[in-house]
Design a protein around this motif. Structure first.
Motif, PDB file in Angstrom:
ATOM      1  N   VAL A   1     -32.537  50.719  15.826  1.00  0.00           N
ATOM      2  CA  VAL A   1     -32.811  52.149  15.677  1.00  0.00           C
ATOM      3  C   VAL A   1     -32.802  52.581  14.218  1.00  0.00           C
ATOM      4  O   VAL A   1     -33.687  53.312  13.757  1.00  0.00           O
ATOM      5  N   ARG A   2     -31.817  52.133  13.455  1.00  0.00           N
ATOM      6  CA  ARG A   2     -31.724  52.577  12.062  1.00  0.00           C
ATOM      7  C   ARG A   2     -32.950  52.180  11.237  1.00  0.00           C
ATOM      8  O   ARG A   2     -33.371  52.922  10.339  1.00  0.00           O
ATOM      9  N   ALA A   3     -33.513  51.008  11.527  1.00  0.00           N
ATOM     10  CA  ALA A   3     -34.681  50.554  10.770  1.00  0.00           C
ATOM     11  C   ALA A   3     -35.823  51.558  10.869  1.00  0.00           C
ATOM     12  O   ALA A   3     -36.556  51.786   9.896  1.00  0.00           O
ATOM     13  N   PHE A   4     -35.975  52.182  12.023  1.00  0.00           N
ATOM     14  CA  PHE A   4     -37.043  53.165  12.218  1.00  0.00           C
ATOM     15  C   PHE A   4     -36.594  54.565  11.807  1.00  0.00           C
ATOM     16  O   PHE A   4     -37.389  55.344  11.253  1.00  0.00           O
ATOM     17  N   HIS A   5     -35.334  54.877  12.059  1.00  0.00           N
ATOM     18  CA  HIS A   5     -34.811  56.185  11.683  1.00  0.00           C
ATOM     19  C   HIS A   5     -34.921  56.388  10.176  1.00  0.00           C
ATOM     20  O   HIS A   5     -35.262  57.474   9.699  1.00  0.00           O
ATOM     21  N   GLU A   6     -34.662  55.316   9.420  1.00  0.00           N
ATOM     22  CA  GLU A   6     -34.745  55.402   7.959  1.00  0.00           C
ATOM     23  C   GLU A   6     -36.170  55.641   7.479  1.00  0.00           C
ATOM     24  O   GLU A   6     -36.369  56.108   6.356  1.00  0.00           O
ATOM     25  N   GLN A   7     -37.147  55.337   8.323  1.00  0.00           N
ATOM     26  CA  GLN A   7     -38.557  55.560   7.970  1.00  0.00           C
ATOM     27  C   GLN A   7     -39.079  56.878   8.536  1.00  0.00           C
ATOM     28  O   GLN A   7     -40.277  57.163   8.450  1.00  0.00           O
ATOM     29  N   GLY A   8     -38.197  57.679   9.137  1.00  0.00           N
ATOM     30  CA  GLY A   8     -38.575  58.995   9.622  1.00  0.00           C
ATOM     31  C   GLY A   8     -39.142  59.048  11.021  1.00  0.00           C
ATOM     32  O   GLY A   8     -39.745  60.054  11.410  1.00  0.00           O
ATOM     33  N   TYR A   9     -38.932  57.994  11.800  1.00  0.00           N
ATOM     34  CA  TYR A   9     -39.477  57.931  13.156  1.00  0.00           C
ATOM     35  C   TYR A   9     -38.498  58.461  14.198  1.00  0.00           C
ATOM     36  O   TYR A   9     -37.283  58.264  14.080  1.00  0.00           O
ATOM     37  N   THR A  10     -39.035  59.113  15.213  1.00  0.00           N
ATOM     38  CA  THR A  10     -38.300  59.330  16.454  1.00  0.00           C
ATOM     39  C   THR A  10     -38.270  58.002  17.194  1.00  0.00           C
ATOM     40  O   THR A  10     -39.281  57.295  17.237  1.00  0.00           O
ATOM     41  N   VAL A  11     -37.131  57.658  17.787  1.00  0.00           N
ATOM     42  CA  VAL A  11     -36.994  56.377  18.486  1.00  0.00           C
ATOM     43  C   VAL A  11     -36.633  56.633  19.938  1.00  0.00           C
ATOM     44  O   VAL A  11     -35.678  57.365  20.233  1.00  0.00           O
ATOM     45  N   LEU A  12     -37.393  56.015  20.836  1.00  0.00           N
ATOM     46  CA  LEU A  12     -37.133  56.120  22.269  1.00  0.00           C
ATOM     47  C   LEU A  12     -36.845  54.731  22.820  1.00  0.00           C
ATOM     48  O   LEU A  12     -37.670  53.825  22.684  1.00  0.00           O
ATOM     49  N   LEU A  13     -35.672  54.550  23.404  1.00  0.00           N
ATOM     50  CA  LEU A  13     -35.306  53.289  24.044  1.00  0.00           C
ATOM     51  C   LEU A  13     -35.475  53.468  25.543  1.00  0.00           C
ATOM     52  O   LEU A  13     -34.691  54.176  26.188  1.00  0.00           O
ATOM     53  N   ALA A  14     -36.504  52.842  26.093  1.00  0.00           N
ATOM     54  CA  ALA A  14     -36.887  53.052  27.481  1.00  0.00           C
ATOM     55  C   ALA A  14     -36.263  52.012  28.409  1.00  0.00           C
ATOM     56  O   ALA A  14     -35.918  50.901  27.986  1.00  0.00           O
ATOM     57  N   SER A  15     -36.138  52.366  29.663  1.00  0.00           N
ATOM     58  CA  SER A  15     -35.797  51.405  30.709  1.00  0.00           C
ATOM     59  C   SER A  15     -37.030  51.221  31.589  1.00  0.00           C
ATOM     60  O   SER A  15     -37.970  52.017  31.535  1.00  0.00           O
ATOM     61  N   TYR A  16     -37.037  50.155  32.379  1.00  0.00           N
ATOM     62  CA  TYR A  16     -38.156  49.946  33.301  1.00  0.00           C
ATOM     63  C   TYR A  16     -37.659  49.307  34.584  1.00  0.00           C
ATOM     64  O   TYR A  16     -36.544  48.791  34.661  1.00  0.00           O
ATOM     65  N   ARG A  17     -38.493  49.322  35.584  1.00  0.00           N
ATOM     66  CA  ARG A  17     -38.141  48.918  36.945  1.00  0.00           C
ATOM     67  C   ARG A  17     -37.372  47.596  36.994  1.00  0.00           C
ATOM     68  O   ARG A  17     -37.658  46.652  36.259  1.00  0.00           O
ATOM     69  N   ASN A  18     -36.349  47.601  37.839  1.00  0.00           N
ATOM     70  CA  ASN A  18     -35.564  46.399  38.147  1.00  0.00           C
ATOM     71  C   ASN A  18     -34.662  45.913  37.011  1.00  0.00           C
ATOM     72  O   ASN A  18     -34.153  44.789  37.064  1.00  0.00           O
ATOM     73  N   ASP A  19     -34.436  46.758  35.995  1.00  0.00           N
ATOM     74  CA  ASP A  19     -33.591  46.308  34.885  1.00  0.00           C
ATOM     75  C   ASP A  19     -32.127  46.729  35.034  1.00  0.00           C
ATOM     76  O   ASP A  19     -31.316  46.496  34.149  1.00  0.00           O
ATOM     77  N   GLY A  20     -31.796  47.335  36.173  1.00  0.00           N
ATOM     78  CA  GLY A  20     -30.426  47.760  36.399  1.00  0.00           C
ATOM     79  C   GLY A  20     -30.179  49.212  36.032  1.00  0.00           C
ATOM     80  O   GLY A  20     -29.159  49.787  36.427  1.00  0.00           O
ATOM     81  N   ASP A  21     -31.078  49.825  35.272  1.00  0.00           N
ATOM     82  CA  ASP A  21     -30.988  51.242  34.910  1.00  0.00           C
ATOM     83  C   ASP A  21     -32.066  52.057  35.604  1.00  0.00           C
ATOM     84  O   ASP A  21     -31.781  53.090  36.209  1.00  0.00           O
ATOM     85  N   ALA A  22     -33.303  51.597  35.506  1.00  0.00           N
ATOM     86  CA  ALA A  22     -34.432  52.300  36.107  1.00  0.00           C
ATOM     87  C   ALA A  22     -34.492  52.005  37.612  1.00  0.00           C
ATOM     88  O   ALA A  22     -33.849  51.067  38.098  1.00  0.00           O
ATOM     89  N   PRO A  23     -35.273  52.780  38.360  1.00  0.00           N
ATOM     90  CA  PRO A  23     -35.399  52.524  39.804  1.00  0.00           C
ATOM     91  C   PRO A  23     -35.969  51.137  40.090  1.00  0.00           C
ATOM     92  O   PRO A  23     -36.731  50.576  39.289  1.00  0.00           O
TER      93      PRO A  23
END
Length: 393
Positions: free
Chosen positions: A183-205
Motif C-alpha cells: 500500500v505505501r508504495a502506491f500511497h507515496e505516489q498519490g494513488y488511492t489503493v483498493l484491496l479487493a476480495s473475490y469469491r471463495n477466498d474466505g472473505d467474499a461470498p
C-alpha cells in the motif's frame, strides 16, 4: 500339462493381469482426481513446514531449521502453533550447522517457543491500521453478494483525489492481507489503493461450486471492484495481481467491459500460463507425466464435474498469455524471481520478450514466491515508482 489346463492357466493369468491393470488404472484415476482437486479447491490452512529450534527473546532472536524460506534475507511474518501465534522477523544474524538465526522484531500474539508447527509468510502486516494510513472497510456489490475490501484514500484522507487508483488482487490460497505491504508504495505516489476480495477466498461470498476458476470466474468480482472505483471518482486504474491474482488480472483486462479505465497492470510472481505453472509444480512433486496430463484434462473437461466439483470446465489453454501476447495492449510491469519455487519465471520472461514494446520485466534472483517486497523493499518500491511515472498518466 493337458491342453485344457494350459488354456485355463493362460486365461487365469490374463484375468489376473486384467484385474491388476484395472486396479492400477483406478489408482491412477484417484491420483489424477486428487491432483486436480488440489489445484482448484480453496485453501484455508497453509502447511506448517517450518521448525523453530530455539528462541531467545532477551536477545531478540529466533533460530529456525535452515530452509530456503528461513534463510532468505528480509522481513517476514512467522506463524506458529497452528497459526495461533504470530511474530514479525527480519535480518539473518547467523547461518550454520543447518540452522538460521534471525531477529525477532515483535511477537504480535501467542508465546513464541520451539515448535515444529510453524511457517514463514510474506504477509508482514495483518491489519490495515498497522500502516498508520487513513483506511475504510467497505463492501463491494458483486453478482454473488457483498465482498469486503479495504479502501485507502490518497494523502491524509482529506478527500483530495485526482482519480488515480490501484486495485490489488491477491493470489491462490491468500487473502487481501497479502497486498497490505504494497500500500505505501502506491500511497507515496498519490494513488488511492483498493484491496479487493473475490469469491471463495474466505472473505467474499462463495460460488455455487466453491472452487477456484483460476482467474476464469474471479475476474467478475474484480470487475465489480472496478465499477466501485469508477463510482467513487476513479479515472485511471492500475490493476496489480499477486501470483494467481496475475491470472485474474489478465482475465479482467481481456474480458471486462470497463477495461477502458485500466491504464496499466503490475504483476508480482504472476501466473502467465497455467499449464506451464502446473506442469512445473508436478515436476517438483515428481509426478508421472500421465498423471499430470490426466489431472489437467479433468480440470478442462465438460464431463468431469462430478469428480472435480467444478460448475464449469476451465479452459487452461485460453489462460496462456504468452500464446495470447498479441491480445495485450496495456503497459505492464512484471516482477518475478527466478528461484520462485511455485510459479516459474519462464512465462514471465517469455511474455516480456514477446511484448517488449509494452512489458517491463524486473527480475529478482533470490526472493522466492511473492516475497520480493520482503526481500528488497527499496528495489521493489523503486521499480514500481519509476514504472508508474513513465507509463501511467
Amino acid at each position: 500339462m493337458a491342453r485344457s489346463t494350459i488354456a485355463k492357466t493362460i486365461w487365469t493369468a490374463a484375468g489376473v493381469a486384467g484385474a491388476l491393470a484395472l486396479v492400477a488404472a483406478a489408482g491412477a484415476g484417484l491420483v489424477m482426481a486428487r491432483v486436480a482437486l488440489t489445484v482448484i479447491t480453496p485453501v484455508r490452512k497453509r502447511p506448517q513446514n517450518q521448525s523453530i529450534r530455539g528462541v531467545d527473546l532477551d536477545a531478540g532472536t529466533v533460530t529456525l531449521k535452515d530452509t530456503p524460506d528461513a534463510a532468505v534475507p528480509g522481513r517476514y511474518g512467522l506463524w506458529f502453533d497452528d497459526e495461533t501465534g504470530y511474530a514479525k522477523i527480519s535480518g539473518v544474524l547467523e547461518k550454520a550447522d543447518g540452522l538460521v538465526t534471525r531477529t525477532v522484531e515483535r511477537v504480535v500474539f501467542g508465546e513464541l517457543h520451539p515448535t515444529g508447527r510453524a511457517r514463514i509468510s510474506g504477509y508482514y502486516y495483518l491489519e490495515p491500521e498497522e500502516l498508520g494510513l487513513p483506511v475504510k472497510s467497505i463492501m463491494i456489490e458483486t453478482e454473488l453478494g457483498e465482498a469486503p475490501a479495504w479502501h485507502f484514500p490518497p494523502g491524509d484522507g482529506d478527500g483530495a483525489d485526482d482519480g488515480r487508483w490501484v486495485i490489488q488482487v491477491h493470489g491462490w490460497g491468500a487473502s487481501r492481507q497479502e497486498g497490505l505491504r504494497a500500500v505505501r508504495a502506491f500511497h507515496e505516489q498519490g494513488y488511492t489503493v483498493l484491496l479487493a476480495s473475490y469469491r471463495n477466498d474466505g472473505d467474499a461470498p462463495e460460488s455455487a461450486d466453491r472452487r477456484y476458476g483460476l482467474g476464469g470466474t474471479e475476474w467478475r468480482d474484480i470487475d465489480s471492484a472496478i465499477r466501485y472505483a469508477a463510482g467513487n471518482g476513479a479515472r485511471t486504474i492500475v490493476l496489480m495481481g499477486w501470483s494467481m491474482g496475475g491470472a485474474v488480472v489478465l482475465q479482467t483486462i481481456t474480458r471486462s467491459t470497463s477495461s477502458g479505465l485500466i491504464h496499466g497492470i503490475i504483476l508480482d510472481s504472476p501466473v502467465i500460463d497455467w499449464i506451464d505453472t502446473l506442469e512445473y509444480q508436478a515436476r517438483l512433486l515428481r509426478l508421472p507425466e500421465p498423471i499430470t496430463q490426466g489431472a489437467l484434462r479433468l480440470i478442462e473437461s465438460t464431463w468431469s464435474g462430478p469428480i472435480t466439483g467444478l460448475g464449469a470446465p476451465i479452459d487452461l489453454a485460453s489462460m496462456n498469455f504468452v500464446a495470447r501476447a498479441a491480445d495485450l495492449s496495456l503497459p505492464t510491469l512484471i516482477l518475478h524471481s527466478d528461484d520462485d519455487g511455485f510459479v516459474p519465471s519462464t512465462a514471465s520472461r517469455a511474455l516480456a520478450e514477446a511484448r517488449s514494446d509494452i512489458v517491463t520485466l524486473v527480475p529478482f534472483a533470490n526472493a522466492l514466491h511473492t516475497k520480493l517486497w520482503n526481500y528488497d523493499e527499496e528495489r521493489w518500491k523503486t521499480a514500481i515508482a519509476d514504472w508508474l511515472a513513465a507509463n501511467v498518466h
